[in-house]
Write a protein that holds these residues in place. Structure first.
Motif, PDB file in Angstrom:
ATOM      1  N   PRO A 161     126.150  -0.626  40.754  1.00 59.15           N
ATOM      2  CA  PRO A 161     126.668  -1.404  41.842  1.00 59.15           C
ATOM      3  C   PRO A 161     125.728  -1.632  43.036  1.00 59.15           C
ATOM      4  N   ARG A 162     125.753  -2.873  43.659  1.00 56.24           N
ATOM      5  CA  ARG A 162     125.074  -3.070  44.999  1.00 56.24           C
ATOM      6  C   ARG A 162     125.921  -2.897  46.171  1.00 56.24           C
ATOM      7  N   VAL A 163     125.398  -2.018  46.929  1.00 57.87           N
ATOM      8  CA  VAL A 163     126.145  -1.487  48.008  1.00 57.87           C
ATOM      9  C   VAL A 163     125.214  -1.819  49.099  1.00 57.87           C
ATOM     10  N   HIS A 164     126.069  -2.352  50.345  1.00 59.19           N
ATOM     11  CA  HIS A 164     125.463  -2.506  51.507  1.00 59.19           C
ATOM     12  C   HIS A 164     126.401  -2.495  52.547  1.00 59.19           C
ATOM     13  N   THR A 165     125.905  -2.159  53.708  1.00 59.55           N
ATOM     14  CA  THR A 165     126.712  -1.912  54.975  1.00 59.55           C
ATOM     15  C   THR A 165     125.805  -1.988  56.090  1.00 59.55           C
ATOM     16  N   THR A 166     126.609  -2.628  57.342  1.00 62.30           N
ATOM     17  CA  THR A 166     125.881  -2.937  58.575  1.00 62.30           C
ATOM     18  C   THR A 166     126.912  -2.462  59.394  1.00 62.30           C
ATOM     19  N   ASN A 167     126.219  -1.880  60.622  1.00 63.78           N
ATOM     20  CA  ASN A 167     127.130  -1.148  61.517  1.00 63.78           C
ATOM     21  C   ASN A 167     126.435  -1.499  62.972  1.00 63.78           C
ATOM     22  N   LEU A 168     127.311  -1.636  63.894  1.00 66.41           N
ATOM     23  CA  LEU A 168     126.686  -2.086  65.356  1.00 66.41           C
ATOM     24  C   LEU A 168     127.603  -1.511  66.382  1.00 66.41           C
ATOM     25  N   LEU A 169     126.963  -1.036  67.411  1.00 66.19           N
ATOM     26  CA  LEU A 169     127.663  -0.558  68.473  1.00 66.19           C
ATOM     27  C   LEU A 169     126.927  -1.116  69.936  1.00 66.19           C
ATOM     28  N   ARG A 170     127.616  -1.731  70.562  1.00 66.86           N
ATOM     29  CA  ARG A 170     127.004  -2.654  71.737  1.00 66.86           C
ATOM     30  C   ARG A 170     127.715  -2.536  72.899  1.00 66.86           C
ATOM     31  N   TYR A 171     126.923  -2.226  74.158  1.00 72.03           N
ATOM     32  CA  TYR A 171     127.434  -2.298  75.453  1.00 72.03           C
ATOM     33  C   TYR A 171     126.705  -3.540  76.446  1.00 72.03           C
ATOM     34  N   ALA A 172     127.703  -4.140  77.061  1.00 69.29           N
ATOM     35  CA  ALA A 172     127.020  -5.014  78.035  1.00 69.29           C
ATOM     36  C   ALA A 172     127.576  -4.875  79.628  1.00 69.29           C
ATOM     37  N   THR A 173     126.620  -4.960  80.538  1.00 71.18           N
ATOM     38  CA  THR A 173     127.329  -4.669  81.765  1.00 71.18           C
ATOM     39  C   THR A 173     128.037  -5.547  82.669  1.00 71.18           C
ATOM     40  N   ALA A 174     127.896  -6.893  82.539  1.00 70.42           N
ATOM     41  CA  ALA A 174     128.437  -7.897  83.193  1.00 70.42           C
ATOM     42  C   ALA A 174     130.023  -7.920  82.887  1.00 70.42           C
ATOM     43  N   ALA A 175     130.550  -7.453  81.764  1.00 71.20           N
ATOM     44  CA  ALA A 175     132.030  -7.456  81.718  1.00 71.20           C
ATOM     45  C   ALA A 175     132.447  -6.180  81.059  1.00 71.20           C
ATOM     46  N   ARG A 176     131.502  -4.900  81.352  1.00 72.02           N
ATOM     47  CA  ARG A 176     131.781  -3.668  80.757  1.00 72.02           C
ATOM     48  C   ARG A 176     132.183  -4.096  79.329  1.00 72.02           C
ATOM     49  N   GLU A 177     131.453  -4.912  78.538  1.00 71.33           N
ATOM     50  CA  GLU A 177     131.942  -4.899  77.280  1.00 71.33           C
ATOM     51  C   GLU A 177     131.355  -3.982  76.474  1.00 71.33           C
ATOM     52  N   LYS A 178     132.177  -3.562  75.440  1.00 70.14           N
ATOM     53  CA  LYS A 178     132.133  -2.323  74.330  1.00 70.14           C
ATOM     54  C   LYS A 178     132.581  -3.206  73.084  1.00 70.14           C
ATOM     55  N   SER A 709     133.245 -18.540  86.858  1.00 68.75           N
ATOM     56  CA  SER A 709     132.161 -18.495  87.123  1.00 68.75           C
ATOM     57  C   SER A 709     131.209 -17.756  86.050  1.00 68.75           C
ATOM     58  N   ALA A 710     129.978 -18.120  85.746  1.00 70.29           N
ATOM     59  CA  ALA A 710     129.302 -17.550  84.584  1.00 70.29           C
ATOM     60  C   ALA A 710     128.809 -15.928  84.902  1.00 70.29           C
ATOM     61  N   PRO A 711     128.615 -15.282  83.853  1.00 69.30           N
ATOM     62  CA  PRO A 711     128.020 -13.875  84.102  1.00 69.30           C
ATOM     63  C   PRO A 711     126.965 -13.897  84.925  1.00 69.30           C
ATOM     64  N   GLY A 712     127.034 -12.712  85.807  1.00 65.59           N
ATOM     65  CA  GLY A 712     125.827 -12.477  86.705  1.00 65.59           C
ATOM     66  C   GLY A 712     124.875 -11.807  85.655  1.00 65.59           C
ATOM     67  N   ARG A 713     123.453 -11.240  86.090  1.00 64.76           N
ATOM     68  CA  ARG A 713     122.734 -10.444  85.601  1.00 64.76           C
ATOM     69  C   ARG A 713     123.522  -9.320  84.604  1.00 64.76           C
ATOM     70  N   ASN A 714     123.180  -9.419  83.371  1.00 69.68           N
ATOM     71  CA  ASN A 714     123.700  -8.828  82.374  1.00 69.68           C
ATOM     72  C   ASN A 714     122.682  -8.109  81.350  1.00 69.68           C
ATOM     73  N   LEU A 715     122.891  -6.574  81.269  1.00 72.19           N
ATOM     74  CA  LEU A 715     122.050  -5.967  80.422  1.00 72.19           C
ATOM     75  C   LEU A 715     122.909  -5.574  79.408  1.00 72.19           C
ATOM     76  N   PHE A 716     122.350  -5.573  78.081  1.00 70.63           N
ATOM     77  CA  PHE A 716     123.010  -5.251  76.918  1.00 70.63           C
ATOM     78  C   PHE A 716     122.091  -4.536  76.013  1.00 70.63           C
ATOM     79  N   VAL A 717     122.590  -3.336  75.562  1.00 72.62           N
ATOM     80  CA  VAL A 717     121.882  -2.478  74.629  1.00 72.62           C
ATOM     81  C   VAL A 717     122.820  -2.583  73.399  1.00 72.62           C
ATOM     82  N   ALA A 718     122.226  -2.270  72.284  1.00 78.41           N
ATOM     83  CA  ALA A 718     122.682  -2.103  70.911  1.00 78.41           C
ATOM     84  C   ALA A 718     122.182  -1.377  69.926  1.00 78.41           C
ATOM     85  N   VAL A 719     122.956  -0.609  69.043  1.00 75.09           N
ATOM     86  CA  VAL A 719     122.490   0.109  67.915  1.00 75.09           C
ATOM     87  C   VAL A 719     122.814  -0.433  66.556  1.00 75.09           C
TER      88      VAL A 719
END
Length: 723
Positions: A161-178, A709-719
């Motif tokens: 069988p063909r098996v594939h998985t994608t996983n993502l964790l992301r955090y962004a500061t402007a809206a404290r997005e998780k 109003s649009a987001p201010g400076r926004n730093l995001f990091v993701a794995v």
């Protein structure tokens, strides 16, 4: 011979650093895979790889960051795409071949694009201009076709069988997005499955701090309302740049199952669920009346979209088709509005439930140098509208006016024939016709709102067509021209809605509406040097007849005011204006540079005017665009970009109120630009890290017609982890 839609993911996976060019394949123009170069209509393509680099928080952000689409927002949980001066119910949204537009899609601003998860998409195709021949009603400004990832069978027998998985964790500061995302695909010889799950949590959004010196304090939140000890209290905000009551949560699920019992026959089950928490309507919560905050509560209740579709695809040689695709679908959509004035005990809760049944039949046939595309579409919408007044102290419930007449129906039927003739290797003719009929029925309830109407029944036919020519000229030049018509039939929202606007007027029903129609002309000249250069310039001109706009409107007894829910309002309604005009120009460029660099640019300018009333037309965005420099070498991918909008003066706003002049500065919308940097580094075969800094200069700005109003400076990091 055109390839099948499910084969798209296998056939096209572009390198992010190279110039795509016109040999790119698209499916949205005729619902079948074909070369972009053969199509006379402008189509922009957003791929999964581009979405991955963007790392957008929502689908609206993904569209905005391309620079191809203008996007309006009234709250963080919002995003209303604009194509060529058309917005909301005048832009058709399609997911996996099923239209999302339903009987209550309104003409103002919509957030329904958010119900599609960007992380689950294989690609997005943006068809600019009238698309009535293939898609019927609503495609005045264009079509946004969203294609989710599909299951893939195992490559060959005996390999497992063909098996594939994608996983993502992301955090962004402007809206404290998780954000957490996972998808999993499993493919055998005959069966395959794809599952996607994304959960997102947004906190209150922080706007930019710098700029707008001539309007100090613009967009700052100084006060908000809070419920304390059973009383509404105005509280001073100690973080004025943090836009109070904008956060929300969202969950998106996609499940697909593919069964291919033999070559030439495919069965695909497609299940999608999108649901949110309560989404605060920020602009309403910051509305003042007589110097005080008006509302204690104004939110969209949990928004839910459930889609279930089945797709049968047959291929054969000979007969009256080479490929047949049948797509029956059912959708259940629920949305609500929760509104309570400051100091009042009663919260008005209006809930709308829409059930949509649809069936699409599409057939494709190649005969020598001729390609035939033909088919039919049926849809049926039923609206259940509920109005309740709920006491926040006792919980007592009483009936109130519904937003729409409950039990309203909206049904469409259409058949089309499209043809493409490769006259020579350098000259291609495209043409098509579609006949449509739309029926709307609604019965008014006189208990809560005085009206002379008891019921409305409307049935409107439409015959639409297009004619286009593509000429491949020497030296990589390409010239294309297109004339296309389109229409949008008034739906339940247009004909029967009762709703208070932010400018203090009340929209009332107008059952005398007629379909609005357009004739669109466009001409494009492009130059392509494969894998090195793509540049195109396109001009478009659209004539509107009987355009639906909001204007002052008297009640049946001739009065210009009415008492509704205990308050007197000036009345307005959606009406047909005589004529309107939209014209503009757009440009696209890609240039491959030395040292693994690529330069991208896009620019769009639009003008629109209601010729009958001699006033500006609503939803006409200012000049907007994007420029980006991309570097890709080995494990590193990096992009620096500038996203920008021009100015929209107050005198250029429509008087309808749809452009939200009250939410802009006294001078209208000011021009703005943001600097952005995004990077991705492949640590190993499976692991990748991503980071980005958006709005680097922390610019304070508000997009035209937006209430937040649009987001201010926004730093995001993701794995990311892919295996």
């Amino acid at each position: 011979m055109a390839a099948s839609l499910p084969a798209l993911a296998q056939q096209y996976s572009p390198d992010s650093s190279r110039v795509i060019g016109l040999n790119e394949v698209v499916v949205s123009a005729n619902r079948v895979l074909e070369r972009k170069a053969d199509i006379p209509q402008q189509i922009d393509v957003l791929t999964a790889r581009q979405i991955r680099l963007q790392n957008p928080g929502t689908m609206a952000d993904a569209l905005l960051n391309t620079g191809w689409v203008f996007v309006q927002k009234s709250q963080l949980g919002g995003g209303s795409p604009v194509l060529r001066g058309f917005e909301a119910n005048k832009v058709l949204l399609v997911v996996d071949g099923v239209r999302l537009n339903n009987a209550i899609y309104r003409g103002g601003h919509l957030q329904n694009i958010l119900s599609v998860d960007a992380n689950s998409l294989e690609r997005v195709e943006i068809l600019n201009g009238a698309g009535a021949v293939i898609y019927g009603s609503d495609a005045l400004g264009g079509v946004i076709s969203l294609l989710t990832k599909s299951p893939r069978l195992a490559d060959t027998a005996g390999t497992g069988p063909r098996v594939h998985t994608t996983n993502l964790l992301r955090y962004a500061t402007a809206a404290r997005e998780k954000t957490a995302h996972t998808d999993f695909s499993l493919g055998g010889q005959r069966w395959a499955s794809f599952t996607s799950l994304t959960a997102t949590d947004f906190d209150d959004l922080r706007k930019g701090r710098k700029g707008l010196a001539e309007f100090p304090g613009f967009g700052e939140v100084r006060q908000y309302v809070e419920r304390q000890h059973g009383q509404d209290v105005v509280v001073s905000h100690d973080e004025p740049n943090r836009q109070k009551f904008t956060g929300y949560r969202q969950l998106d699920v996609v499940q697909k199952v593919l069964f291919q019992p033999r070559a030439g026959q495919r069965h695909l089950l497609n299940l999608q669920l999108s649901t949110t928490s309560v989404v605060p309507r920020f602009d309403r919560l910051q509305t003042y009346r007589n110097g005080a905050l008006r509302y204690a509560e104004w939110s969209y209740g949990p928004q839910r979209r459930l889609l279930a579709s089945y797709q049968l695809e047959l291929t054969q040689t000979g007969g009256f088709y080479d490929r047949l695709r049948l797509t029956p679908a059912v959708q259940a959509v629920e949305e609500s509005r929760l509104v309570r004035d400051f100091g009042k005990d009663r919260r008005n809760e209006n809930t709308e439930k829409v059930r949509v049944l649809s069936t699409n039949l599409d057939l494709f046939k190649d005969v020598g140098r001729h390609e035939l595309r033909y088919g039919a579409e049926l849809t049926h919408n039923r609206v259940r509208s509920i109005g309740e007044g709920v006491s926040v102290t006792t919980g007592a419930v009483q009936p109130i006016a519904t937003r729409y007449p409950t039990g309203s129906t909206y049904a469409t039927a259409g058949a089309y024939l499209a043809h493409r003739w490769e006259i020579t290797d350098r000259l291609i003719l495209s043409d098509g016709l579609r006949y449509s009929r739309v029926r709307t029925e609604a019965a008014f309830d006189p208990r809560f709102f005085e009206t002379a109407y008891t019921a409305v029944r409307q049935s409107s036919p439409s015959l639409d067509g297009n004619l286009g020519l593509v000429a491949m000229l020497p030296a990589g030049l390409r010239l294309s021209g297109l004339v296309a018509t389109g229409f949008r039939n008034p739906n339940v929202d247009d004909i029967s809605k009762t709703f208070e606007q932010i400018n203090g007027t009340l929209i009332i029903p107008n059952p005398g509406l007629q379909p609005e129609r357009v004739v669109n002309y466009e001409l494009e000249l492009s130059e392509t040097v494969e894998d090195r250069l793509l540049i195109s310039v396109l001009g478009f001109y659209t004539n509107l007849r009987d355009a639906l706009v909001v204007r002052p409107f008297a009640t049946p007894d001739g009065k210009g005011t009415v008492v509704f829910n205990g308050t007197e309002y000036a009345t307005v309604a959606t009406v047909n204006t005589g004529r309107a005009r939209i014209q503009g120009v757009s440009a696209r460029t890609q240039l491959a540079l030395p040292a693994h660099l690529r330069l991208d640019g896009t620019l769009t300018y639009t003008r629109g005017r209601d010729l009958t009333a001699d006033v500006p037309l609503d939803h006409i965005s200012p000049l907007y665009g994007r420029a980006a420099l991309t570097y890709q070498h080995r494990k590193l991918l990096a992009e620096g970009s500038v996203l920008f909008n021009g100015r929209k003066r107050a005198s250029e706003y429509s008087p309808s109120g749809e452009d939200n002049l009250l939410q802009a500065t006294p001078g209208g919308t000011l021009g703005w630009s943001t600097l952005n940097l995004r990077t991705s580094y492949q640590l190993s075969r499976g692991w990748a890290v991503q980071a980005g800094l958006e709005n680097i200069l922390d610019t304070n700005y508000r997009v035209f017609a937006s209430g937040i109003s649009a987001p201010g400076r926004n730093l995001f990091v993701a794995v990311r982890l892919e295996r």
